[in-house]
Design a protein around this motif. Structure first.
Motif, PDB file in Angstrom:
ATOM      1  N   ARG A   1       0.887  -1.190   0.176  1.00  0.00           N
ATOM      2  CA  ARG A   1      -0.014  -0.030  -0.079  1.00  0.00           C
ATOM      3  C   ARG A   1       0.765   1.263   0.058  1.00  0.00           C
ATOM      4  NH1 ARG A   1      -4.260  -0.047   4.687  1.00  0.00           N
ATOM      5  NH2 ARG A   1      -5.138   1.816   3.480  1.00  0.00           N
ATOM      6  N   PRO A   2       0.453   2.252  -0.763  1.00  0.00           N
ATOM      7  CA  PRO A   2       1.271   3.412  -0.678  1.00  0.00           C
ATOM      8  C   PRO A   2       1.255   4.268   0.661  1.00  0.00           C
ATOM      9  CG  PRO A   2      -0.242   3.501  -2.519  1.00  0.00           C
ATOM     10  CD  PRO A   2      -0.674   2.300  -1.724  1.00  0.00           C
ATOM     11  N   VAL A   3       2.522   4.837   0.902  1.00  0.00           N
ATOM     12  CA  VAL A   3       2.557   5.536   2.259  1.00  0.00           C
ATOM     13  C   VAL A   3       2.901   6.995   2.132  1.00  0.00           C
ATOM     14  CG1 VAL A   3       3.040   3.382   3.511  1.00  0.00           C
ATOM     15  CG2 VAL A   3       5.135   4.562   2.614  1.00  0.00           C
ATOM     16  N   ILE A   4       2.509   7.875   3.022  1.00  0.00           N
ATOM     17  CA  ILE A   4       2.815   9.349   2.920  1.00  0.00           C
ATOM     18  C   ILE A   4       4.113   9.418   3.858  1.00  0.00           C
ATOM     19  CG2 ILE A   4       2.255  11.413   3.631  1.00  0.00           C
ATOM     20  CD1 ILE A   4      -0.510  10.676   3.148  1.00  0.00           C
ATOM     21  N   VAL A   5       5.296   9.879   3.086  1.00  0.00           N
ATOM     22  CA  VAL A   5       6.349  10.421   4.172  1.00  0.00           C
ATOM     23  C   VAL A   5       6.583  11.769   3.925  1.00  0.00           C
ATOM     24  CG1 VAL A   5       8.869  10.032   3.955  1.00  0.00           C
ATOM     25  CG2 VAL A   5       7.291   8.159   3.420  1.00  0.00           C
ATOM     26  N   SER A   6       6.642  12.298   5.107  1.00  0.00           N
ATOM     27  CA  SER A   6       6.999  13.871   5.028  1.00  0.00           C
ATOM     28  C   SER A   6       8.370  13.845   5.192  1.00  0.00           C
ATOM     29  CB  SER A   6       6.236  14.417   6.631  1.00  0.00           C
ATOM     30  OG  SER A   6       6.317  15.690   6.679  1.00  0.00           O
ATOM     31  N   ALA A   7       8.863  14.621   4.511  1.00  0.00           N
ATOM     32  CA  ALA A   7      10.388  15.066   4.347  1.00  0.00           C
ATOM     33  C   ALA A   7      10.672  16.454   4.668  1.00  0.00           C
ATOM     34  CB  ALA A   7      10.887  14.643   2.986  1.00  0.00           C
TER      35      ALA A   7
ATOM     36  N   ASN B   1      13.154  18.563   3.925  1.00  0.00           N
ATOM     37  CA  ASN B   1      13.253  19.337   2.275  1.00  0.00           C
ATOM     38  C   ASN B   1      13.398  18.294   1.075  1.00  0.00           C
ATOM     39  OD1 ASN B   1      16.226  18.577   2.587  1.00  0.00           O
ATOM     40  ND2 ASN B   1      16.140  19.874   4.231  1.00  0.00           N
ATOM     41  N   VAL B   2      13.924  18.923   0.100  1.00  0.00           N
ATOM     42  CA  VAL B   2      14.063  18.029  -1.140  1.00  0.00           C
ATOM     43  C   VAL B   2      15.214  17.194  -0.944  1.00  0.00           C
ATOM     44  CG1 VAL B   2      13.040  19.625  -2.683  1.00  0.00           C
ATOM     45  CG2 VAL B   2      15.445  20.014  -2.103  1.00  0.00           C
ATOM     46  N   LEU B   3      16.243  17.638  -0.285  1.00  0.00           N
ATOM     47  CA  LEU B   3      17.410  16.563  -0.110  1.00  0.00           C
ATOM     48  C   LEU B   3      17.099  15.483   0.837  1.00  0.00           C
ATOM     49  CD1 LEU B   3      20.316  19.490   0.405  1.00  0.00           C
ATOM     50  CD2 LEU B   3      19.763  18.065  -1.696  1.00  0.00           C
ATOM     51  N   LYS B   4      16.356  15.721   1.831  1.00  0.00           N
ATOM     52  CA  LYS B   4      15.903  14.467   2.753  1.00  0.00           C
ATOM     53  C   LYS B   4      15.043  13.599   2.068  1.00  0.00           C
ATOM     54  CE  LYS B   4      17.851  15.891   6.690  1.00  0.00           C
ATOM     55  NZ  LYS B   4      18.899  14.831   7.401  1.00  0.00           N
ATOM     56  N   GLN B   5      14.227  14.183   1.209  1.00  0.00           N
ATOM     57  CA  GLN B   5      13.380  13.456   0.155  1.00  0.00           C
ATOM     58  C   GLN B   5      14.286  12.321  -0.663  1.00  0.00           C
ATOM     59  OE1 GLN B   5      11.339  15.405  -2.936  1.00  0.00           O
ATOM     60  NE2 GLN B   5       9.364  14.500  -2.394  1.00  0.00           N
ATOM     61  N   ALA B   6      15.193  12.999  -1.313  1.00  0.00           N
ATOM     62  CA  ALA B   6      16.351  12.385  -2.353  1.00  0.00           C
ATOM     63  C   ALA B   6      16.865  11.115  -1.340  1.00  0.00           C
ATOM     64  CB  ALA B   6      17.221  13.327  -2.710  1.00  0.00           C
ATOM     65  N   ASP B   7      17.245  11.658  -0.256  1.00  0.00           N
ATOM     66  CA  ASP B   7      18.131  10.539   0.619  1.00  0.00           C
ATOM     67  C   ASP B   7      17.164   9.319   0.843  1.00  0.00           C
ATOM     68  OD1 ASP B   7      20.196  11.798   0.763  1.00  0.00           O
ATOM     69  OD2 ASP B   7      19.804  12.896   2.542  1.00  0.00           O
ATOM     70  N   PHE B   8      15.837   9.692   1.132  1.00  0.00           N
ATOM     71  CA  PHE B   8      14.864   8.708   1.542  1.00  0.00           C
ATOM     72  C   PHE B   8      14.502   7.847   0.187  1.00  0.00           C
ATOM     73  CE2 PHE B   8      10.411   7.052   1.194  1.00  0.00           C
ATOM     74  CZ  PHE B   8      10.495   6.091   2.304  1.00  0.00           C
ATOM     75  N   VAL B   9      14.335   8.423  -0.984  1.00  0.00           N
ATOM     76  CA  VAL B   9      14.164   7.438  -1.940  1.00  0.00           C
ATOM     77  C   VAL B   9      15.497   6.793  -2.519  1.00  0.00           C
ATOM     78  CG1 VAL B   9      13.907   7.838  -4.527  1.00  0.00           C
ATOM     79  CG2 VAL B   9      12.539   9.353  -2.887  1.00  0.00           C
ATOM     80  N   ALA B  10      16.557   7.225  -2.623  1.00  0.00           N
ATOM     81  CA  ALA B  10      17.810   6.512  -2.573  1.00  0.00           C
ATOM     82  C   ALA B  10      18.056   5.573  -1.646  1.00  0.00           C
ATOM     83  CB  ALA B  10      18.954   7.551  -2.543  1.00  0.00           C
TER      84      ALA B  10
END
Length: 345
Positions: free
Chosen positions: A321-327, A329-338
């Motif tokens: 199931r999709p989840v919502i992740v609150s990052a 900033n964009v750098l934290k978001q990129a870190d999470f995706v990586a």
């Protein structure tokens, strides 16, 4: 001959094998839009349409080359005579042959974004505008204003008021710069990217004989990513199709994301009004996402009142199931995706 029924799903097959006339193909995300366009071109060739009578407008030149290479692999036939590319590249080719009808020399040059900014900077210098002393918008911002006004067919003042309200008090000076910029381009015998579209449309509108020649030449017109076309691009295509009406546009009104550059999703929404006899097809079989992701996407878009209803169906099996992740900033978001990619690899 290609065995189309084996190569395509039923939705794609109906589009590919449809006869001429205006066709609106609503292609949901991951539904095989590129495959459908590619096989459509192949089908036209296999049914006797000469390559030089096909025009394929795409969002990037790379996309056009990729599609035409696939067509060559399918039909084992040279596709170099098909006119494929972006609206700007197609307009450029038309203008190379007919720009003299608009008062340009055949040897006109095209200025890129950086060159255009330099010409605007020269215009500002000639008008003795010092951006440092007056907090005046820089040349790149003025270039954006001019481009947006042209691509949305708005006045410069309207664009400034709606997108750059903090510069409204400088509208008269910005208008002066825009006028000087236009004159300098004429003096230098150059066109910027927006001029290619503007002048192509003017050529077709003001010179019916040229429109007749080009309309007769291109018997089948295909447009990819139609939801991201602007008013001028849509009008160019409408003019070219005005004689035979063999126009197929492919897009998804739910994926229009380039309004900041002048794209107008109303082109696809109002297509059936401009072509009341058009046939509408929907590609709703999704090959990319899991049912859970599609369910969330369908729910998200349901509240949009101005749309063509679509219900994407997944081919893939069940997933997370999709989840919502609150990052933060964009750098934290990129870190999470990586990190997630690493975990799933």
């Amino acid at each position: 001959m290609i065995e189309y029924e084996k190569e395509l799903n039923p939705e794609q097959y109906r589009v590919v094998t449809e006869e001429g006339g205006p066709l609106l193909v609503l292609a949901g995300a991951g539904s095989g839009k590129t495959r459908t366009l590619t096989y459509r071109v192949a089908h036209l060739l296999e049914n006797g349409i000469s390559p030089e009578r096909i025009l394929l407008a795409t969002f990037t030149n790379k996309a056009a080359r990729s599609m035409l290479n696939r067509v060559e692999d399918l039909v084992h036939r040279y596709t170099g005579k098909i006119m494929g590319g972006t609206f700007h590249s197609i307009a450029h080719r038309f203008l190379r042959s007919y720009a003299f009808r608009l008062g340009y020399e055949k040897s006109f040059s095209i200025v890129d974004t950086e060159d255009a900014r330099q010409i605007i900077a020269q215009a500002m210098a000639e008008l003795k505008i010092d951006t440092k002393l007056t907090k005046f918008p820089k040349n790149n911002i003025i270039a954006e204003m001019i481009s947006l006004a042209l691509n949305t067919e708005s006045t410069l003042e309207e664009v400034i008021a709606s997108r750059y309200p903090f510069f409204v008090h400088l509208s008269p000076e910005i208008h002066q710069i825009a006028c000087r910029y236009e004159q300098k381009k004429r003096d230098l015998c150059v066109m910027d990217f927006d001029d290619l579209l503007i002048n192509c449309r003017r050529l077709l509108l003001d010179h019916p004989d040229v429109l007749q020649i080009l309309s007769d030449r291109f018997l089948h017109l295909l447009v990819d990513e139609y939801q991201d076309t602007n008013i001028i691009q849509a009008q160019i295509i409408d003019l070219l199709a005005s004689g035979h009406r063999n126009l197929m546009v492919v897009g998804d009104d739910s994926q229009s994301i380039y309004s900041f550059r002048g794209a107008n999703f109303e082109n696809i929404i109002h297509f059936p009004e401009r072509y009341p006899d058009c046939k509408i097809f929907k590609l709703e079989t999704n090959y990319r996402s899991t049912p859970e992701i599609l369910h969330l996407a369908n729910l998200s878009i349901n509240n949009n009142e101005n749309q063509f209803p679509k219900a994407l169906k997944a081919v893939r099996g069940k997933g997370m199931r999709p989840v919502i992740v609150s990052a933060q900033n964009v750098l934290k978001q990129a870190d999470f995706v990586a990190q997630r990619i690493t975990e799933l690899s």
